[in-house]
Design an enzyme around this catalytic site. Structure first.
Site, PDB file in Angstrom:
ATOM      1  N   HIS A 102       0.825  -1.210   0.000  1.00 20.74           N
ATOM      2  CA  HIS A 102       0.000   0.000   0.000  1.00 20.74           C
ATOM      3  C   HIS A 102       0.862   1.264   0.000  1.00 20.74           C
ATOM      4  O   HIS A 102       0.592   2.214  -0.723  1.00 20.74           O
ATOM      5  CB  HIS A 102      -0.956  -0.008   1.193  1.00 20.74           C
ATOM      6  CG  HIS A 102      -2.121  -0.919   0.995  1.00 20.74           C
ATOM      7  ND1 HIS A 102      -2.007  -2.285   1.016  1.00 20.74           N
ATOM      8  CD2 HIS A 102      -3.428  -0.673   0.710  1.00 20.74           C
ATOM      9  CE1 HIS A 102      -3.198  -2.832   0.792  1.00 20.74           C
ATOM     10  NE2 HIS A 102      -4.075  -1.873   0.607  1.00 20.74           N
ATOM     11  N   LYS A 143      -9.793  -7.145   7.880  1.00 22.99           N
ATOM     12  CA  LYS A 143     -10.510  -7.266   9.154  1.00 22.99           C
ATOM     13  C   LYS A 143     -10.418  -5.971   9.949  1.00 22.99           C
ATOM     14  O   LYS A 143      -9.467  -5.208   9.789  1.00 22.99           O
ATOM     15  CB  LYS A 143      -9.992  -8.449   9.968  1.00 22.99           C
ATOM     16  CG  LYS A 143      -8.645  -8.235  10.618  1.00 22.99           C
ATOM     17  CD  LYS A 143      -8.300  -9.415  11.499  1.00 22.99           C
ATOM     18  CE  LYS A 143      -6.873  -9.332  12.018  1.00 22.99           C
ATOM     19  NZ  LYS A 143      -6.729  -8.483  13.202  1.00 22.99           N
TER      20      LYS A 143
END
Lengths: 294, 190
Positions: B37, B101
């Site tokens: 990322h 999550k």
């Protein structure tokens, strides 16, 4: 110390810890499932967790891909060669990594390079204690990074959460930490809490609470009462498994204390995910298995 | 009712999803986590086309068996760490599905509304169960740079189970639970 059975059995300890959830943890998850509404997200998550536990046991695969940081707690007899067992343990960790029981999970903090073997300056972690008995007591805790990131330390008094230097203040810290964690530590979690100590011993001791079985209650009555009270409080928060709502936010809490200096009053909280990987073994003088623990 | 969602994840399919809906995903799936990322955010070239695709926040346990990669287990990792980077990646690469999550924050939620993207929560720790749905490993990118856990794995999955927790209209289950549990906490401490 000759290699004998040491490396082989330390490897087995790592393998078992990675693939086989302790029965006391599984039993508590099963009980929690009964309290959740059928068809709810909480019910779905807990069912999947139990299915996953059975699957990893059957397939001999890690319960969770984050095989975490490994902390070995050794209770050793007087005169025991700790350097040798460190070497055997490191060899066992490298082997478990090669065989896929551990993920390549160790990184150089400056260069960012990943270590193939999981052997780094802080991996695995060794904690030694001398004991009067002849056998070697080895316990291993594998703790994932997601849950480790949810640990926190409070310095009391804490005006922000109205926590004074008393057990009510401790309770406020714990509930604040649970709220902050939401589902991020892979709820339902287990908390290890240390009241007192300095910053470093506080964290160390809070993690040592994970060596206690889930059914274990504090021998200090006031702390046993606090453990019970927190479980009741947390039941009402509604955070639930993975933070998707529900009754089961924690599976257990273990609180203990250390002495402190007058100026400091730390409350240190370590968060363990539901994939509570804790195993142990008693080894004889040649490294043979005397008895598996937990 | 469990909704089946198949790659490519077009805008129409995404807009049709609502918070709380359980889904199963089939088709192509890319893993990516912390370093990936940051790399994309800093302008790094993406080795795959992410358009109408899914990024799964996960770092699998992968081993090589007779020259072939095998994913032993692969559960989700905490998504919140990608919060500083996610919205720009959604904007620039038109990713339509994020899986992880713990949920994500306001920047990502707003990007989901603006560009048409959803966040799905998978079950943290259910690593073996989720790996069962991985049918094929097409390849791995950025392996030498980031290591096996942080590399981009190009996978085909079938029946990968998750729940929609941030939808393209901006509703967020995480925000809802955060608020309701805050209220409950205030009541407990009164």
């Amino acid at each position: 110390m000759k290699n004998g059975h040491w490396e082989k059995n330390l490897f087995q300890l790592i393998r078992r810890t990675s693939v086989d959830l302790p029965s006391d943890v599984e039993a508590v998850i099963r009980r929690a499932l009964k309290k959740e509404r059928k068809g709810s997200h909480a019910w779905w998550v807990l069912n999947a967790i139990l299915e996953n536990v059975a699957l990893s046991r059957k397939n001999d695969t890690p319960i969770c891909q984050d095989t975490g940081s490994l902390t070995f707690y050794f209770g050793v007899p007087v005169g025991f060669d700790t350097n040798a067992i460190v070497a055997h343990t490191r060899a066992a960790v490298a082997k478990a990594t090669r065989q896929g029981y551990l993920r390549q999970n160790t990184i150089d903090s400056v260069s960012g390079a990943s270590y193939d073997t999981n052997i780094g300056s802080a991996s695995p972690v060794f904690i030694f204690q001398q004991q009067a008995r002849k056998k070697v007591d080895v316990r291993l805790i594998m703790k994932g990074g997601g849950s480790e990131n949810m640990g926190s330390q409070y310095s009391l008094p804490d005006v922000g959460i109205h926590a004074d230097r008393d057990l009510e203040g401790v309770r406020r810290c714990i509930l604040d930490a649970v709220w902050n964690a939401q589902g991020n530590g892979c709820a339902p979690g287990i908390l290890g809490v240390c009241i007192g100590g300095d910053r470093a011993t506080g964290y160390k001791h809070s993690k040592e609470q994970f060596l206690r079985r889930l059914a274990d209650k504090s021998r200090v009555k006031a702390l046993a009462r606090l453990e019970e009270k927190i479980m009741k409080d947390v039941f009402k928060l509604g955070i639930g498994p993975m933070g998707l709502g529900g009754k089961t936010t924690l599976l257990g809490i273990k609180i203990d204390s250390l002495s402190r200096v007058p100026a400091s009053y730390f409350v240190t909280i370590s968060y363990m995910c539901w994939a509570f990987r804790r195993r142990g073994v008693l080894l004889g003088p040649e490294g043979g298995v005397h008895r598996w623990l937990y | 009712m469990i909704k089946e969602l198949e790659y490519p994840f077009t805008l129409a399919k995404i807009r049709d999803l609502n918070v709380g809906q359980r889904v199963t995903i089939s088709g192509r799936l890319f893993t990516g986590r912390d370093r990936f990322h940051k790399y994309l955010f800093d302008g790094g070239k993406c080795p795959v086309d992410l358009k109408d695709g899914a990024i799964y926040h996960a770092g699998p346990v992968a081993i090589r068996r007779e020259g072939v990669w095998v994913i032993r287990v692969a559960g989700p990792t905490t998504s919140m760490r990608e919060e500083p980077y996610m919205s720009r990646i959604i904007e620039q690469h038109r990713v339509r599905v994020i899986i992880g999550k713990g949920g994500m924050g306001e920047m990502t939620r707003k990007a989901c509304v603006k560009y048409g993207c959803v966040y799905l929560q998978a079950i943290g720790g259910a690593a073996g169960l989720l790996a069962e749905s991985i049918k094929e490993v097409h390849g791995v990118h950025l392996l030498a740079e980031f290591g096996a856990a942080e590399a981009l794995w190009d996978l085909t999955v079938k029946g990968f189970s998750a729940v929609v927790t941030i939808d393209a209209s901006g509703k967020s289950l995480h925000r809802r639970i955060e608020r309701s549990s805050k209220k409950a906490l205030e009541k407990i401490l009164k």
